[in-house]
Design an enzyme around this catalytic site. Structure first.
Site, PDB file in Angstrom:
ATOM      1  N   SER A 189       0.823  -1.206   0.000  1.00 36.46           N
ATOM      2  CA  SER A 189       0.000   0.000   0.000  1.00 36.46           C
ATOM      3  C   SER A 189       0.859   1.259   0.000  1.00 36.46           C
ATOM      4  O   SER A 189       1.603   1.511  -0.950  1.00 36.46           O
ATOM      5  CB  SER A 189      -0.959  -0.032   1.192  1.00 36.46           C
ATOM      6  OG  SER A 189      -1.912   0.990   1.105  1.00 36.46           O
TER       7      SER A 189
ATOM      8  N   ASP B 240      -3.273   6.445  -3.236  1.00 37.23           N
ATOM      9  CA  ASP B 240      -2.005   5.920  -2.749  1.00 37.23           C
ATOM     10  C   ASP B 240      -1.514   4.878  -3.750  1.00 37.23           C
ATOM     11  O   ASP B 240      -2.186   4.609  -4.755  1.00 37.23           O
ATOM     12  CB  ASP B 240      -2.152   5.377  -1.328  1.00 37.23           C
ATOM     13  CG  ASP B 240      -3.065   4.172  -1.241  1.00 37.23           C
ATOM     14  OD1 ASP B 240      -3.870   3.964  -2.175  1.00 37.23           O
ATOM     15  OD2 ASP B 240      -2.980   3.423  -0.251  1.00 37.23           O
TER      16      ASP B 240
ATOM     17  N   ASP C  65      -6.138   2.028  -3.190  1.00 31.21           N
ATOM     18  CA  ASP C  65      -7.298   1.728  -2.355  1.00 31.21           C
ATOM     19  C   ASP C  65      -7.698   2.931  -1.500  1.00 31.21           C
ATOM     20  O   ASP C  65      -8.798   2.949  -0.946  1.00 31.21           O
ATOM     21  CB  ASP C  65      -7.093   0.475  -1.502  1.00 31.21           C
ATOM     22  CG  ASP C  65      -5.986   0.591  -0.472  1.00 31.21           C
ATOM     23  OD1 ASP C  65      -5.215   1.573  -0.518  1.00 31.21           O
ATOM     24  OD2 ASP C  65      -5.871  -0.320   0.375  1.00 31.21           O
TER      25      ASP C  65
END
Length: 540
Positions: free
Chosen positions: A141, A284, A288
């Site tokens: 992430s 990002d 998400d």
């Protein structure tokens, strides 16, 4: 030979990766380096795995991933179909292929996306087909470039929760040497994202499309899917920040690839000013999360996750019908959503932190249409329900664009909509205090100290109630967190971060708004700063 040295030698004997073997050989005589790699192991939990790349069980590497895949395989029904996605970080494609090889060797039917994909694409795909039993997304992430991670989704397209995580973790512990794990080969690959694009571009959340947007994928994998989604939904193409448009695992233009971090949006804001755009949207790196910035009288201003959450909630509720609709947020997010739900006469639920819990909230009779968490995570839906059972930064971006376009048609901005909400529901102002540490024992000590002697007042506000969230309360599972409700409507929640070495404090002040909303915002800002100062002193 020391125990750590023996563990390292055993690791070398089974590691299929020449890079991590070379790294490990170079530190075989360095006890500190071995202790960092072998003194602990990455824990498999509800967030899967996440950690620094490198050799050893306390790092992300091919051995760690193959063990995780073997443990997952042991928990899945034989012959089940598993979809695997990956981002553009170092090692992600290799980890995805290793996962497929292990699952195939265990008698499962893995499929791998051919190219890097956003996390919501993988999550949506997982829930769409009845024969898919799990999904795996290789991503870290918004973590630093040196990290990677491994997220597991169940057949409903939501991240795993207890006890499934513990069962997989136990199965991982039972895996022997990875060079003895059976491996398969030759699995199907996916070359497009049309399934997700068809779904997200058909969200029925407003009709206006006249909006100018500057967009950054933050060197991640969101750009192509987002641009295609905007095109299919009839929006003008967002202006992409060129320096951050291509996937790049080094994230060269940002100190930290997280749109919440100071300076991360600077390039996007500069381009928006130069192009006279209406809005800035950022994802990002795995797309998400969704960040939003708007033009303000004193320059551009990034909206908080709670502000965007409140705006999107009302937008979704205005474009959906039915008293079975459910909106969900977390214990650390603003209490505003509860008031919005009551005003629209829909169902409201509060969950633990994280979308794995948001998507489990409510009951069988509820129809989830919106969920959000303050950390820029949103899942939007229409009368069909939410599109993705996880954070969806691309669906959220489309919903924000539709909301902003409708406001622009009416001669208003998102800031005007925020003022209208404050006048209707009271001003809900939120902020955070994060304390990063090098030694995780400091976080445990701070939490233990607060449990043993909770403060009786913070920033001059008496503490009216104290909840130790480690004890089940309000129907929530136990979690390592503390909640303080203060006189006057303020609230503080303190918990350790689940993904970073941080102690996180979530602050909220609720004030009535009279004729002067500017004065109310100034008063709230002063109150939040006083709470931050008091907490910093308490936690020192």
């Amino acid at each position: 030979m020391s125990d750590l040295r023996a563990q390292a030698e055993e690791w070398l004997a089974q590691d299929p990766d020449p890079e991590t073997r070379a790294e490990l050989r170079a530190v075989l005589d360095d006890d500190q380096a071995l202790a960092e790699r072998f003194g602990a192991r990455l824990e498999f939990g509800t967030a899967g795995l996440r950690g620094e790349l490198g050799a050893g069980p306390n790092r992300m590497n091919r051995v760690t991933v193959m063990r995780a895949a073997a443990g997952l395989a042991a928990r899945l029904p034989p012959g089940g179909r598993v979809i695997i996605g990956f981002d553009a970080r170092y090692g992600s494609r290799r980890f995805a292929d290793d996962t497929a090889a292990v699952l195939s060797g265990a008698g499962l039917r893995p499929e791998v996306f051919a190219d890097p994909v956003p996390t919501p694409v993988l999550a949506h795909f997982t829930r769409t087909f009845d024969d898919i039993v799990a999904g795996v997304m290789v991503t870290a992430s918004h973590n630093p470039p040196r990290d990677n991670g491994y997220k597991v989704y169940w057949a409903d397209g939501a991240q795993i929760v207890p006890p499934t995580d513990a069962e997989i973790s136990a199965a991982i512990d039972a895996v022997g040497r990875v060079d003895e794990v059976p491996l398969g080969e030759g699995w199907p690959v996916h070359t497009d994202t049309d399934l997700y694009l068809d779904a997200v571009s058909s969200l029925r959340l407003g009709g206006d499309r006249d909006i100018s947007i500057v967009y950054t994928p933050m060197h991640g994998v969101g750009r192509d899917v987002l641009l295609a989604a905007f095109d299919r939904a009839g929006f003008p193409a967002p202006i992409v920040v060129p320096e951050q448009g291509d996937p790049d695992p080094d994230f060269p233009t940002v100190a930290f690839p997280n749109p919440e971090e100071p300076g991360a949006l600077d390039l996007a804001l500069g381009l928006a000013e130069a192009r006279n755009a209406d809005l800035v949207i950022a994802n990002d790196p795995d797309a998400d999360r969704c960040a939003v910035a708007v033009r303000a009288p004193s320059g551009w201003r990034a909206l908080t996750g709670d502000e965007v959450g409140g705006l999107l909630a009302e937008h979704v509720l205005r474009h959906t019908t039915g008293d079975d609709r459910l909106v969900v947020t977390t214990i650390v997010s603003s209490s505003l959503l509860r008031s919005i739900a009551a005003a629209h006469r829909v169902r409201f639920a509060e969950s633990l932190t994280g979308f794995k819990w948001i998507m489990k909230a409510g009951g069988a009779a509820d129809r989830p249409v919106f969920g959000y968490e303050e950390a820029l995570g949103y899942s939007v839906g229409d009368d069909r329900g939410v599109l993705v059972n996880d954070k969806d930064g691309i669906g959220a971006a489309l919903a924000v664009a539709a909301l902003a376009a409708d406001a622009k048609r009416d001669g208003r901005t998102l800031l005007d909509l925020l003022d209208a909400q404050a006048r209707k529901y009271g001003l809900h102002a939120t902020s955070q205090l994060s304390i990063r540490v090098d030694d995780l024992s400091l976080i445990k000590a701070a939490m233990a100290r607060l449990r043993a002697a909770p403060p009786r007042e913070l920033a001059g506000h008496p503490v009216e109630s104290f909840d130790d969230l480690a004890r089940p309360a309000d129907g929530l599972p136990p979690t390592d967190g503390l909640r303080f409700r203060l006189a006057g409507g303020s609230r503080v929640v303190i918990r350790p971060s689940g993904t970073e070495p941080k102690l996180k404090c979530y602050l909220e002040v609720v004030l009535p708004v009279g004729d002067d909303i500017t004065a109310a915002r100034a008063e709230a800002a002063t109150a939040l700063e006083a709470l931050r100062t008091a907490l910093a002193t308490t936690l020192a």
